[in-house]
Scaffold this motif. Structure first.
Motif, PDB file in Angstrom:
ATOM      1  N   UNK A  34       0.814  -1.210   0.000  1.00 54.03           N
ATOM      2  CA  UNK A  34       0.000   0.000   0.000  1.00 54.03           C
ATOM      3  C   UNK A  34       0.852   1.266   0.000  1.00 54.03           C
ATOM      4  N   UNK A  35       2.149   1.149   0.222  1.00 55.83           N
ATOM      5  CA  UNK A  35       3.048   2.304   0.240  1.00 55.83           C
ATOM      6  C   UNK A  35       3.747   2.543  -1.092  1.00 55.83           C
ATOM      7  N   UNK A  36       3.569   1.676  -2.081  1.00 55.66           N
ATOM      8  CA  UNK A  36       4.204   1.844  -3.391  1.00 55.66           C
ATOM      9  C   UNK A  36       3.556   3.019  -4.121  1.00 55.66           C
ATOM     10  N   UNK A  37       4.375   3.846  -4.762  1.00 59.04           N
ATOM     11  CA  UNK A  37       3.844   5.024  -5.447  1.00 59.04           C
ATOM     12  C   UNK A  37       2.906   4.651  -6.591  1.00 59.04           C
ATOM     13  N   UNK A  38       3.204   3.568  -7.314  1.00 59.43           N
ATOM     14  CA  UNK A  38       2.308   3.163  -8.407  1.00 59.43           C
ATOM     15  C   UNK A  38       0.958   2.683  -7.864  1.00 59.43           C
ATOM     16  N   UNK A  39       0.980   1.990  -6.745  1.00 62.99           N
ATOM     17  CA  UNK A  39      -0.264   1.526  -6.118  1.00 62.99           C
ATOM     18  C   UNK A  39      -1.091   2.721  -5.646  1.00 62.99           C
ATOM     19  N   UNK A  40      -0.434   3.678  -5.005  1.00 65.48           N
ATOM     20  CA  UNK A  40      -1.150   4.874  -4.534  1.00 65.48           C
ATOM     21  C   UNK A  40      -1.772   5.643  -5.704  1.00 65.48           C
ATOM     22  N   UNK A  41      -1.065   5.700  -6.814  1.00 63.69           N
ATOM     23  CA  UNK A  41      -1.606   6.379  -7.993  1.00 63.69           C
ATOM     24  C   UNK A  41      -2.832   5.642  -8.522  1.00 63.69           C
ATOM     25  N   UNK A  42      -2.790   4.323  -8.537  1.00 70.73           N
ATOM     26  CA  UNK A  42      -3.941   3.539  -9.005  1.00 70.73           C
ATOM     27  C   UNK A  42      -5.130   3.733  -8.076  1.00 70.73           C
ATOM     28  N   UNK A  43      -4.884   3.749  -6.770  1.00 68.79           N
ATOM     29  CA  UNK A  43      -5.969   3.918  -5.795  1.00 68.79           C
ATOM     30  C   UNK A  43      -6.697   5.237  -6.017  1.00 68.79           C
ATOM     31  N   UNK A  58     -12.349   2.340  -1.459  1.00 71.11           N
ATOM     32  CA  UNK A  58     -11.606   2.228  -2.699  1.00 71.11           C
ATOM     33  C   UNK A  58     -11.263   0.774  -2.966  1.00 71.11           C
ATOM     34  N   UNK A  59     -11.118   0.476  -4.245  1.00 72.18           N
ATOM     35  CA  UNK A  59     -10.719  -0.850  -4.687  1.00 72.18           C
ATOM     36  C   UNK A  59      -9.204  -0.968  -4.532  1.00 72.18           C
ATOM     37  N   UNK A  60      -8.736  -2.132  -4.113  1.00 70.23           N
ATOM     38  CA  UNK A  60      -7.303  -2.376  -3.969  1.00 70.23           C
ATOM     39  C   UNK A  60      -6.771  -2.856  -5.322  1.00 70.23           C
ATOM     40  N   UNK A  61      -5.731  -2.225  -5.861  1.00 65.50           N
ATOM     41  CA  UNK A  61      -5.232  -2.598  -7.195  1.00 65.50           C
ATOM     42  C   UNK A  61      -4.361  -3.853  -7.165  1.00 65.50           C
ATOM     43  N   UNK A  62      -5.007  -4.980  -6.915  1.00 69.38           N
ATOM     44  CA  UNK A  62      -4.321  -6.269  -6.915  1.00 69.38           C
ATOM     45  C   UNK A  62      -5.084  -7.228  -7.811  1.00 69.38           C
ATOM     46  N   UNK A  63      -4.433  -8.329  -8.158  1.00 67.52           N
ATOM     47  CA  UNK A  63      -5.014  -9.277  -9.090  1.00 67.52           C
ATOM     48  C   UNK A  63      -4.834 -10.686  -8.554  1.00 67.52           C
ATOM     49  N   UNK A  68     -11.673 -11.435  -8.778  1.00 67.47           N
ATOM     50  CA  UNK A  68     -11.930 -10.997  -7.405  1.00 67.47           C
ATOM     51  C   UNK A  68     -11.725  -9.497  -7.322  1.00 67.47           C
ATOM     52  N   UNK A  69     -12.539  -8.827  -6.500  1.00 68.80           N
ATOM     53  CA  UNK A  69     -12.339  -7.403  -6.252  1.00 68.80           C
ATOM     54  C   UNK A  69     -12.167  -7.207  -4.753  1.00 68.80           C
ATOM     55  N   UNK A  70     -11.081  -6.528  -4.363  1.00 61.71           N
ATOM     56  CA  UNK A  70     -10.738  -6.297  -2.966  1.00 61.71           C
ATOM     57  C   UNK A  70     -10.894  -4.823  -2.636  1.00 61.71           C
ATOM     58  N   UNK A  71     -11.344  -4.520  -1.411  1.00 61.11           N
ATOM     59  CA  UNK A  71     -11.630  -3.154  -1.012  1.00 61.11           C
ATOM     60  C   UNK A  71     -11.187  -2.867   0.414  1.00 61.11           C
ATOM     61  N   UNK A  72     -10.926  -1.589   0.702  1.00 58.34           N
ATOM     62  CA  UNK A  72     -10.860  -1.050   2.052  1.00 58.34           C
ATOM     63  C   UNK A  72     -11.991  -0.056   2.171  1.00 58.34           C
ATOM     64  N   UNK A  73     -12.542   0.049   3.358  1.00 58.43           N
ATOM     65  CA  UNK A  73     -13.607   0.999   3.603  1.00 58.43           C
ATOM     66  C   UNK A  73     -13.472   1.521   5.026  1.00 58.43           C
ATOM     67  N   UNK A  74     -13.638   2.817   5.193  1.00 59.14           N
ATOM     68  CA  UNK A  74     -13.627   3.440   6.512  1.00 59.14           C
ATOM     69  C   UNK A  74     -14.925   4.200   6.661  1.00 59.14           C
ATOM     70  N   UNK A  75     -15.521   4.127   7.857  1.00 61.71           N
ATOM     71  CA  UNK A  75     -16.794   4.805   8.087  1.00 61.71           C
ATOM     72  C   UNK A  75     -16.725   5.652   9.343  1.00 61.71           C
ATOM     73  N   UNK A  76     -17.414   6.775   9.291  1.00 67.46           N
ATOM     74  CA  UNK A  76     -17.532   7.671  10.431  1.00 67.46           C
ATOM     75  C   UNK A  76     -18.365   7.001  11.527  1.00 67.46           C
TER      76      UNK A  76
END
Length: 141
Positions: A34-43, A58-63, A68-76
C-alpha cells in the motif's frame, strides 16, 4: 429509493481495475504494498462513490487467479448502512478497527462476516467508526 451498491457490473469493475493499474504502471509480477507510489496512484482512480454518507471506499489494485475485487472501507461513527445485497457474488468483510453491529452481534477488530450472493443485510457502525477490508466474488485457484 433503496441503497443499491451494484451500480457497476462485476466485469466493469475488473475493467476499471485493469485500466487504473495500467495507467499507474502497477507491475503485476512484483510484490505490491500500500506504500508503493504506483499503487497509490492507481488507488486515486479506484475511489468508489456509490456508498452511504460517512464512508470512504476504494478498490485495492491487486489481481488474483480469478475475478476478485478487494476493497478497504472506513466509516464515520454511528453511520447506518441500509439493507442491500451484492448480487454478483459472495463476499467477506473483515473488521480492522472499530466496530459494527449486525443484527444482535457486535463485530470488532479481527471479526469477520461472510455474505452470500444475493442475501440482503444491513449494519450500523459503532461510536468510534470502523475500518474494514473486504472482497466480492472472492476466489482462490
Amino acid at each position: 429509493m433503496a441503497f443499491q451498491p451494484n451500480k457497476m457490473k462485476f466485469d466493469e469493475g475488473l475493467e476499471l481495475l485493469e485500466k487504473a493499474a495500467r495507467k499507474a504502471g502497477v507491475n503485476r509480477t512484483k510484490i505490491l504494498t500500500s506504500r508503493d507510489s504506483d499503487v497509490r496512484a492507481a488507488i486515486a482512480d479506484l475511489q468508489i462513490t456509490n456508498i452511504p454518507d460517512g464512508f470512504t471506499k476504494w478498490m485495492i489494485p491487486t489481481f488474483m487467479d480469478g475475478p476478485t475485487q478487494l476493497y478497504f472501507s472506513y466509516a464515520a461513527p454511528n453511520v447506518s448502512v441500509p439493507k442491500h445485497s451484492h448480487d454478483e457474488g459472495d463476499g467477506i468483510r473483515v473488521i480492522i478497527h472499530g466496530k459494527i453491529k449486525y443484527k444482535d452481534k457486535e463485530l470488532s477488530a479481527g471479526d469477520w462476516m461472510f455474505v452470500p450472493q444475493g442475501v440482503a443485510y444491513e449494519f450500523k457502525v459503532g461510536p468510534e467508526g470502523v475500518g474494514m477490508f473486504y472482497c466480492y466474488k472472492c476466489c482462490c485457484a
